[in-house]
Motif scaffolding. Structure first.
Motif, short mmCIF file in Angstrom:
data_model
loop_
_atom_site.label_atom_id
_atom_site.label_comp_id
_atom_site.label_asym_id
_atom_site.label_seq_id
_atom_site.Cartn_x
_atom_site.Cartn_y
_atom_site.Cartn_z
N LEU A 3 0.86 -1.17 0.00
CA LEU A 3 0.00 0.00 0.00
C LEU A 3 0.90 1.23 0.00
CD1 LEU A 3 -2.96 1.00 0.50
CD2 LEU A 3 -2.46 0.82 2.93
N ARG A 4 0.45 2.29 -0.63
CA ARG A 4 1.19 3.55 -0.60
C ARG A 4 0.27 4.62 -0.02
NH1 ARG A 4 3.39 5.33 -6.12
NH2 ARG A 4 1.27 6.07 -6.39
N VAL A 5 0.72 5.21 1.08
CA VAL A 5 -0.06 6.25 1.75
C VAL A 5 0.75 7.55 1.71
CG1 VAL A 5 -1.20 6.99 3.87
CG2 VAL A 5 -1.09 4.55 3.30
N THR A 6 0.17 8.57 1.10
CA THR A 6 0.82 9.88 1.06
C THR A 6 0.04 10.82 1.96
OG1 THR A 6 1.61 9.54 -1.19
CG2 THR A 6 1.53 11.81 -0.39
N PHE A 7 0.73 11.35 2.94
CA PHE A 7 0.16 12.36 3.82
C PHE A 7 0.54 13.73 3.26
CE2 PHE A 7 0.63 8.71 6.59
CZ PHE A 7 -0.52 8.74 7.37
N ALA A 48 -5.58 9.07 -6.18
CA ALA A 48 -5.56 7.99 -5.18
C ALA A 48 -6.94 7.37 -5.06
CB ALA A 48 -5.11 8.54 -3.83
N GLU A 49 -6.96 6.06 -4.82
CA GLU A 49 -8.23 5.36 -4.69
C GLU A 49 -9.02 5.83 -3.48
OE1 GLU A 49 -5.30 3.79 -5.23
OE2 GLU A 49 -5.58 2.77 -7.14
N ASP A 135 -3.38 -4.71 -3.06
CA ASP A 135 -2.06 -4.59 -3.67
C ASP A 135 -2.02 -3.40 -4.62
OD1 ASP A 135 0.48 -5.53 -3.64
OD2 ASP A 135 0.20 -6.96 -5.27
N GLY A 136 -1.06 -2.53 -4.42
CA GLY A 136 -0.90 -1.37 -5.28
C GLY A 136 -1.82 -0.23 -4.94
N GLY A 137 -2.56 -0.34 -3.85
CA GLY A 137 -3.50 0.70 -3.47
C GLY A 137 -2.80 2.00 -3.11
N ARG A 138 -3.44 3.11 -3.45
CA ARG A 138 -2.90 4.43 -3.12
C ARG A 138 -3.91 5.20 -2.29
NH1 ARG A 138 -1.90 7.18 -8.42
NH2 ARG A 138 -3.82 6.07 -8.84
N ILE A 139 -3.40 5.84 -1.26
CA ILE A 139 -4.22 6.63 -0.35
C ILE A 139 -3.56 7.99 -0.18
CG2 ILE A 139 -5.02 6.84 2.04
CD1 ILE A 139 -5.16 3.78 2.13
N VAL A 140 -4.36 9.04 -0.10
CA VAL A 140 -3.85 10.35 0.26
C VAL A 140 -4.63 10.82 1.48
CG1 VAL A 140 -5.37 11.65 -1.29
CG2 VAL A 140 -3.19 12.64 -0.57
N ALA A 141 -3.93 11.44 2.42
CA ALA A 141 -4.56 11.94 3.65
C ALA A 141 -4.00 13.32 3.97
CB ALA A 141 -4.31 10.98 4.80
N VAL A 142 -4.90 14.30 4.07
CA VAL A 142 -4.51 15.66 4.43
C VAL A 142 -4.72 15.81 5.94
CG1 VAL A 142 -4.91 18.13 4.07
CG2 VAL A 142 -5.25 16.50 2.18
N SER A 172 3.75 20.12 2.85
CA SER A 172 4.78 19.12 2.55
C SER A 172 4.12 17.74 2.53
CB SER A 172 5.93 19.18 3.57
OG SER A 172 5.45 18.99 4.87
N THR A 173 4.79 16.78 1.93
CA THR A 173 4.22 15.44 1.82
C THR A 173 5.14 14.41 2.48
OG1 THR A 173 5.25 15.01 -0.33
CG2 THR A 173 3.03 15.97 -0.34
N LEU A 174 4.53 13.33 2.89
CA LEU A 174 5.23 12.19 3.46
C LEU A 174 4.59 10.96 2.84
CD1 LEU A 174 6.79 10.46 5.56
CD2 LEU A 174 4.88 10.87 7.11
#
Length: 190
Positions: A3-7, A48-49, A135-142, A172-174
């Motif tokens: 999983l990929r999580v971008t904050f 992102a999904e 698998d391969g999921g993308r998430i973004v969280a502000v 900024s992102t993480l």
């Protein structure tokens, strides 16, 4: 499964020196301007999904301005600062200097009557570790910069004191990638 999580750190709602614990004010003009300047880099994350935000006005406004249409997640709220809610660090220090010193020194300490740093990091880590694992999921969280700091400490399994050595600027992102308990920090483009 990975999983990929971008904050994304929410845009500002006050100057750095005027930041308040659990600040629930909306974006200030400088925050709106910064979102517009950073949009070209951050708008692609809307693909992102799953798209989330903390329940604060500034996180919601940041996510909406970037086209994320994020779902508010109570677990992504800032640390509960108890009776210090709404204070700047300087104001809390002026009122209760020894309590602030204890809070900064001991991650289990709650002199403000709210949540300890250790509990805050665990709450954010629990949220991260319970995301859907497709698998391969993308998430973004502000979320507030403090949430990004807590997520990074959790993901790297770093000592809680590391939290105080991380500087997270608005917008900024993480990005962390992996699976619960096995996160890797991803540097570079989200």
């Amino acid at each position: 499964m990975h999983l990929r999580v971008t904050f994304v750190a929410a845009a500002r709602c006050s100057s750095l020196l005027a930041e308040r614990f659990e600040d629930d004010r909306p974006l200030d003009q400088a925050g709106w301007d910064a979102v517009q300047c950073a949009a070209h880099e951050l708008v692609p994350l809307a693909a992102a999904e799953l798209r989330y935000c903390s329940p604060t006005p500034r996180s919601r406004a940041t996510g909406d301005a970037l086209g994320y249409a994020p779902l508010a997640q109570p677990a992504l709220r800032d640390c509960d600062m108890g009776r210090w809610r709404g204070f700047t660090l300087g104001e809390a220090m002026a009122r209760e200097p020894s309590a602030v010193d204890a809070w900064l020194a001991d991650p289990r300490c709650t002199p403000h009557g709210g949540e300890s740093l250790l509990s805050f990091i665990a709450r954010i880590g629990s949220w991260l570790d319970t995301r859907p694992k497709d698998d391969g999921g993308r998430i973004v969280a502000v979320a507030e910069p403090s949430v990004l700091r807590a997520a990074l400490v959790h993901a790297l399994q770093a000592p809680p004191s590391t939290y105080w050595h991380l500087d997270v600027r608005p917008l900024s992102t993480l990005t962390v990638a992996g699976r619960p308990g096995h996160w890797n920090l991803r540097l570079g483009a989200a």
